[in-house]
Motif scaffolding. Sequence first.
Motif, PDB file in Angstrom:
ATOM      1  N   SER A 220       0.855  -1.170   0.090  1.00 19.03           N
ATOM      2  CA  SER A 220       0.078   0.080   0.069  1.00 19.03           C
ATOM      3  C   SER A 220       0.768   1.270  -0.011  1.00 19.03           C
ATOM      4  O   SER A 220       1.725   1.242   0.848  1.00 19.03           O
ATOM      5  CB  SER A 220      -0.919  -0.221   1.242  1.00 19.03           C
ATOM      6  N   TYR A 221       0.725   2.167  -1.037  1.00 17.52           N
ATOM      7  CA  TYR A 221       1.431   3.441  -0.789  1.00 17.52           C
ATOM      8  C   TYR A 221       0.603   4.336  -0.064  1.00 17.52           C
ATOM      9  O   TYR A 221       1.116   5.167   0.702  1.00 17.52           O
ATOM     10  CB  TYR A 221       1.468   4.084  -2.553  1.00 17.52           C
ATOM     11  N   PHE A 222      -0.751   4.450  -0.384  1.00 15.93           N
ATOM     12  CA  PHE A 222      -1.418   5.326   0.293  1.00 15.93           C
ATOM     13  C   PHE A 222      -2.038   4.696   1.396  1.00 15.93           C
ATOM     14  O   PHE A 222      -2.355   3.682   1.316  1.00 15.93           O
ATOM     15  CB  PHE A 222      -2.452   5.930  -0.676  1.00 15.93           C
ATOM     16  N   PRO A 223      -2.445   5.295   2.648  1.00  9.51           N
ATOM     17  CA  PRO A 223      -3.115   4.780   3.812  1.00  9.51           C
ATOM     18  C   PRO A 223      -4.300   3.934   3.221  1.00  9.51           C
ATOM     19  O   PRO A 223      -5.141   4.320   2.515  1.00  9.51           O
ATOM     20  CB  PRO A 223      -3.540   5.774   4.660  1.00  9.51           C
ATOM     21  N   GLU A 224      -4.499   2.479   3.527  1.00  9.71           N
ATOM     22  CA  GLU A 224      -5.411   1.536   3.495  1.00  9.71           C
ATOM     23  C   GLU A 224      -5.769   1.326   1.960  1.00  9.71           C
ATOM     24  O   GLU A 224      -6.925   0.526   1.660  1.00  9.71           O
ATOM     25  CB  GLU A 224      -6.741   2.451   4.152  1.00  9.71           C
ATOM     26  N   GLU A 225      -4.978   1.605   0.951  1.00  4.89           N
ATOM     27  CA  GLU A 225      -5.359   1.414  -0.630  1.00  4.89           C
ATOM     28  C   GLU A 225      -4.373   0.601  -0.945  1.00  4.89           C
ATOM     29  O   GLU A 225      -2.958   0.702  -0.843  1.00  4.89           O
ATOM     30  CB  GLU A 225      -5.646   2.637  -1.227  1.00  4.89           C
ATOM     31  N   VAL A 226      -4.684  -0.513  -1.823  1.00  4.57           N
ATOM     32  CA  VAL A 226      -3.972  -1.645  -2.153  1.00  4.57           C
ATOM     33  C   VAL A 226      -2.795  -0.820  -3.341  1.00  4.57           C
ATOM     34  O   VAL A 226      -3.515  -0.045  -4.255  1.00  4.57           O
ATOM     35  CB  VAL A 226      -4.539  -2.609  -2.958  1.00  4.57           C
ATOM     36  N   SER A 227      -1.665  -1.103  -3.304  1.00  2.49           N
ATOM     37  CA  SER A 227      -0.925  -0.727  -4.562  1.00  2.49           C
ATOM     38  C   SER A 227      -0.162  -2.083  -5.178  1.00  2.49           C
ATOM     39  O   SER A 227       0.477  -1.667  -6.261  1.00  2.49           O
ATOM     40  CB  SER A 227       0.396   0.485  -4.081  1.00  2.49           C
ATOM     41  N   GLY A 228      -0.313  -2.932  -4.681  1.00  3.97           N
ATOM     42  CA  GLY A 228       0.411  -4.183  -5.246  1.00  3.97           C
ATOM     43  C   GLY A 228       0.498  -5.315  -4.393  1.00  3.97           C
ATOM     44  O   GLY A 228       0.041  -5.266  -3.490  1.00  3.97           O
ATOM     45  N   VAL A 229       1.098  -6.621  -5.205  1.00  2.10           N
ATOM     46  CA  VAL A 229       1.221  -7.739  -4.203  1.00  2.10           C
ATOM     47  C   VAL A 229       2.631  -8.086  -4.545  1.00  2.10           C
ATOM     48  O   VAL A 229       3.426  -8.193  -5.687  1.00  2.10           O
ATOM     49  CB  VAL A 229       0.181  -8.649  -4.835  1.00  2.10           C
ATOM     50  N   SER A 230       3.290  -8.433  -3.129  1.00  2.34           N
ATOM     51  CA  SER A 230       4.740  -8.829  -3.198  1.00  2.34           C
ATOM     52  C   SER A 230       4.627 -10.210  -2.976  1.00  2.34           C
ATOM     53  O   SER A 230       4.048 -10.952  -2.071  1.00  2.34           O
ATOM     54  CB  SER A 230       5.495  -8.310  -1.919  1.00  2.34           C
ATOM     55  N   LEU A 231       5.399 -11.007  -4.070  1.00  2.00           N
ATOM     56  CA  LEU A 231       5.510 -12.280  -3.875  1.00  2.00           C
ATOM     57  C   LEU A 231       6.685 -13.118  -3.307  1.00  2.00           C
ATOM     58  O   LEU A 231       7.395 -12.352  -2.831  1.00  2.00           O
ATOM     59  CB  LEU A 231       5.649 -13.014  -5.456  1.00  2.00           C
ATOM     60  N   ASP A 232       6.655 -14.341  -2.856  1.00  2.00           N
ATOM     61  CA  ASP A 232       7.825 -14.823  -2.166  1.00  2.00           C
ATOM     62  C   ASP A 232       9.077 -14.985  -2.742  1.00  2.00           C
ATOM     63  O   ASP A 232      10.048 -15.343  -2.289  1.00  2.00           O
ATOM     64  CB  ASP A 232       7.481 -16.308  -1.723  1.00  2.00           C
ATOM     65  N   ILE A 237       3.933  -7.183  -7.861  1.00  2.00           N
ATOM     66  CA  ILE A 237       3.097  -6.896  -9.024  1.00  2.00           C
ATOM     67  C   ILE A 237       2.087  -5.613  -8.617  1.00  2.00           C
ATOM     68  O   ILE A 237       1.387  -5.823  -7.673  1.00  2.00           O
ATOM     69  CB  ILE A 237       2.218  -8.281  -9.122  1.00  2.00           C
ATOM     70  N   PRO A 238       2.025  -4.614  -9.597  1.00  2.00           N
ATOM     71  CA  PRO A 238       1.540  -3.468  -9.190  1.00  2.00           C
ATOM     72  C   PRO A 238      -0.167  -3.684  -9.592  1.00  2.00           C
ATOM     73  O   PRO A 238      -0.390  -4.406 -10.405  1.00  2.00           O
ATOM     74  CB  PRO A 238       1.945  -2.448  -9.973  1.00  2.00           C
ATOM     75  N   CYS A 239      -0.945  -3.418  -8.553  1.00  2.00           N
ATOM     76  CA  CYS A 239      -2.411  -3.398  -8.877  1.00  2.00           C
ATOM     77  C   CYS A 239      -3.332  -2.595  -7.903  1.00  2.00           C
ATOM     78  O   CYS A 239      -2.688  -1.890  -6.936  1.00  2.00           O
ATOM     79  CB  CYS A 239      -2.962  -5.084  -8.579  1.00  2.00           C
ATOM     80  N   GLU A 240      -4.334  -2.422  -8.311  1.00  2.00           N
ATOM     81  CA  GLU A 240      -5.426  -1.754  -7.401  1.00  2.00           C
ATOM     82  C   GLU A 240      -6.318  -2.523  -6.610  1.00  2.00           C
ATOM     83  O   GLU A 240      -7.033  -2.003  -5.823  1.00  2.00           O
ATOM     84  CB  GLU A 240      -6.295  -0.718  -8.426  1.00  2.00           C
TER      85      GLU A 240
END
Length: 448
Positions: A220-232, A237-240
Amino acid sequence: MVKTQKINYLIIGNSAGGIGAAEAIREVDRVGAITIVSDEPYPAYSRPMISDYLAERCPIERMLYRPADFYEKNGIRTILGEKAAWVDFNEHVVKLEKGRMLTWRKLLLATGGLPIVPKIEGIGLKGVFTFTKLDDAKAIDEFLNQYTKRIRAVVIGGGLIGVSVTEALVKRGVQVTIVEMKERVLNTMLDEEASALEERALAQAGVEIICGRTADRIDSYFPEEVSGVSLDDGRSIPCEMVIIAIGVQPRLELISENSIMTNRGILVDLHMETSTPDVYACGDVAEAYDFVYRKLRLNPVWPNAYTGGRTAGLNMAGIPTKYPGGTAINAMKYFEVNIISAGMLNPPDDSYETVSEKHGDIYKKVVVKDGMIVGMVLASDIEKSGIIYNLMKDRVNVDSFKEALVADDFGLASLPEEIWRERLAIPPPELTSSVTPVEPPREVLISE
Ligand SMILES: Cc1cc2nc3c(=O)[nH]c(=O)nc-3n(C[C@H](O)[C@H](O)[C@H](O)COP(=O)(O)OP(=O)(O)OC[C@H]3O[C@@H](n4cnc5c(N)ncnc54)[C@H](O)[C@@H]3O)c2cc1C
């Protein structure tokens, strides 16, 4: 003082299992009071169709499992939008979350499953969803409506629910990446070849598939909002938005310790009765008899829930009835690929034989053990799958004609005469049959 209401048949869960039971009860008991309780506020709807709701805002009227007047016509009382909070199985009492108490003569637990949600960082962010009920589809729809630009989603889990939500999102113009921990999508219900066909169709639709990886964190870049998923593997992967689709577990919250025997789900006998008299269970919450594996198993698919519910209902109403057994069966059409699979597709050792045929998009495979079909998968040409499924269910010995099962021109006429006569219920001239008799399912004991 809390008023207690006495009900003959109390059903918790208003979906495939609960409706199957209510219908069966009404067929044999026209007067006994039936009450269905559900924490979802809707009349029974087709759960697999929540992807249609999301894809094309299919109105709920078109998703209803039974006509709108079903409950009234059958004298079934519903308490919708309220959870059953607590049960005393010995005293036959259920307490609803707003305090009402109900007592029953016979109880059915048709409580289904709950999505498994991993405890990873960021799971509580706005833009993270599960996808198992109509309200999930509504919430995702609302989220998508906020955006005018094309957005990106990561779907964690490439099983039935993951692929189903992916198709709906693609139809809504979302750019989707599926992250699947195992080596291929739909790995529990398809074999390698069939998964590859589905993966090809997903790729053609622009879906990125990452297998053999899990999500470590939702960023999350902004408070409470999704900015991506980090894999193992450290990739990000950037996403909303993120959809959690890693599986469903039986919803056992009403089962207190030592009240009812459970394994992963509630254990039921062939009458769908639990270890506690007068308490029945069916559907995704129950481990019921699987005619392929010949033991109790979770088989969370709609037809098993309905058949198990019907069996439970008849027994609750005093008509001794045995569950014919179910198995994992899936008919799917994602991204225009028709696939039907059932039973065991990835045999554990070489005591199983496999007969298969593949050309172009057409793929057929049958798994045989000791002459009986124990698994099948058909892609693209699925028209005759019903014949193969019934041969499997009825444990017909197919040894002498197994190659014919996967041939292009397979049909009833490919079967030995005495078998197709029996399938079509045409008595053989001499009234004898060399068909291997259908072996009735063993009485499965709860202690097994
Ligand atoms: C997206 C998706 C796609 C699917 N696609 C397919 C498919 O293509 N083919 C197929 O065969 N199957 C499919 N399934 C699976 C199928 O939907 C389930 O197997 C089926 O719905 C199980 O029915 P059930 O009656 O056991 O439980 P459910 O349908 O899960 O219903 C249980 C109900 O009980 C309610 N409940 C639970 N606990 C309580 C409580 N304490 N108090 C009050 N109410 C309670 C729940 O809220 C729910 O409404 C799909 C499922 C999903 C989510």
